[in-house]
Design an enzyme around this catalytic site. Structure first.
Site, PDB file in Angstrom:
ATOM      1  CB  ILE A  30      -0.962  -0.014   1.221  1.00  0.00           C
ATOM      2  CG1 ILE A  30      -2.178   0.876   0.974  1.00  0.00           C
ATOM      3  CG2 ILE A  30      -0.275   0.366   2.500  1.00  0.00           C
ATOM      4  CD1 ILE A  30      -3.145   0.353  -0.035  1.00  0.00           C
ATOM      5  CD  GLU A  88       4.543  -0.932   8.541  1.00  0.00           C
ATOM      6  OE1 GLU A  88       3.360  -0.710   8.245  1.00  0.00           O
ATOM      7  OE2 GLU A  88       5.498  -0.592   7.814  1.00  0.00           O
ATOM      8  CG  HIS A  93       5.613  -9.125   4.874  1.00  0.00           C
ATOM      9  ND1 HIS A  93       5.467  -9.202   6.246  1.00  0.00           N
ATOM     10  CD2 HIS A  93       6.232  -7.951   4.637  1.00  0.00           C
ATOM     11  CE1 HIS A  93       5.957  -8.123   6.803  1.00  0.00           C
ATOM     12  NE2 HIS A  93       6.443  -7.332   5.849  1.00  0.00           N
TER      13      HIS A  93
HETATM   14  P1  AMP Z   1       7.843  -4.708   7.158  1.00  0.00           P
HETATM   15  O1  AMP Z   1       7.003  -5.430   8.192  1.00  0.00           O
HETATM   16  O2  AMP Z   1       8.884  -3.839   7.785  1.00  0.00           O
HETATM   17  O3  AMP Z   1       8.417  -5.651   6.141  1.00  0.00           O
HETATM   18  O4  AMP Z   1       6.878  -3.700   6.362  1.00  0.00           O
HETATM   19  C1  AMP Z   1       5.513  -3.965   6.182  1.00  0.00           C
HETATM   20  C2  AMP Z   1       5.069  -3.512   4.813  1.00  0.00           C
HETATM   21  O5  AMP Z   1       3.671  -3.754   4.714  1.00  0.00           O
HETATM   22  C3  AMP Z   1       5.284  -2.022   4.502  1.00  0.00           C
HETATM   23  O6  AMP Z   1       6.012  -1.876   3.277  1.00  0.00           O
HETATM   24  C4  AMP Z   1       3.866  -1.456   4.404  1.00  0.00           C
HETATM   25  O7  AMP Z   1       3.744  -0.435   3.432  1.00  0.00           O
HETATM   26  C5  AMP Z   1       3.059  -2.694   4.032  1.00  0.00           C
HETATM   27  N1  AMP Z   1       1.682  -2.632   4.469  1.00  0.00           N
HETATM   28  C6  AMP Z   1       1.216  -2.340   5.704  1.00  0.00           C
HETATM   29  N2  AMP Z   1      -0.126  -2.393   5.741  1.00  0.00           N
HETATM   30  C7  AMP Z   1      -0.526  -2.726   4.473  1.00  0.00           C
HETATM   31  C8  AMP Z   1      -1.801  -2.932   3.861  1.00  0.00           C
HETATM   32  N3  AMP Z   1      -2.953  -2.791   4.540  1.00  0.00           N
HETATM   33  N4  AMP Z   1      -1.834  -3.252   2.536  1.00  0.00           N
HETATM   34  C9  AMP Z   1      -0.689  -3.394   1.838  1.00  0.00           C
HETATM   35  N5  AMP Z   1       0.531  -3.212   2.370  1.00  0.00           N
HETATM   36  C10 AMP Z   1       0.627  -2.878   3.662  1.00  0.00           C
END
Ligand code: AMP
Length: 130
Positions: A30, A88, A93
């Protein structure tokens, strides 16, 4: 509590879906580092990638390969960069990011802003390659 990615997989939160099979789900990030930045997620929620079972760990790369080839077909780039952070969202993922230089995979850099329409069109185009 279910992770935000489990809620996406279950259809409780919207996403720009790219691909799905029995085990994995892929959707556009996102807040993308680059146009086409996609996340590949196992449906079974495990926080840390190296806590997954061996089959999930190996198969996520095989599924990611298919998605990466589809992204490449839609977004001109040198190659697809692969990263796993998980700082995060506590649900494994794989980030697939179109890159042309090393700095393109710097998660500190400003994110790309795309409209909902652009994201939807992009997801559809990538999905159509699969
Ligand atoms: P990380 O956990 O550090 O690998 O980062 C989490 C990733 O998930 C970030 O790049 C966010 O932009 C992405 N993200 C968080 N919430 C959403 C969502 N609802 N839809 C798509 N991507 C997301």
């Amino acid at each position: 509590m279910a992770s935000i990615f489990t809620k996406i997989i279950n259809g409780e939160i919207p996403c720009f879906k790219v691909a799905e099979n029995d085990t994995f789900f892929a959707f556009l990030d996102i807040n993308p580092l680059a146009k086409g930045h996609t996340l590949v997620v196992p449906k079974v929620e495990v926080d840390y990638i190296f806590d997954n079972d061996a089959a999930t760990l190996s198969n996520i790369m095989i599924f990611s390969q298919k998605v990466a080839k589809a992204i490449e077909a839609v977004v001109p780039c040198e190659r697809i960069g692969v990263a796993v952070l998980g700082l995060e969202v506590p649900h494994t993922h794989v980030h697939l990011v179109p890159i042309n230089s090393i700095g393109d995979l710097d998660f500190r850099k400003p994110r790309v802003v795309l409209s909902k329409e652009e994201m939807a069109e992009l997801a559809d185009k990538i999905a159509a390659q699969l």
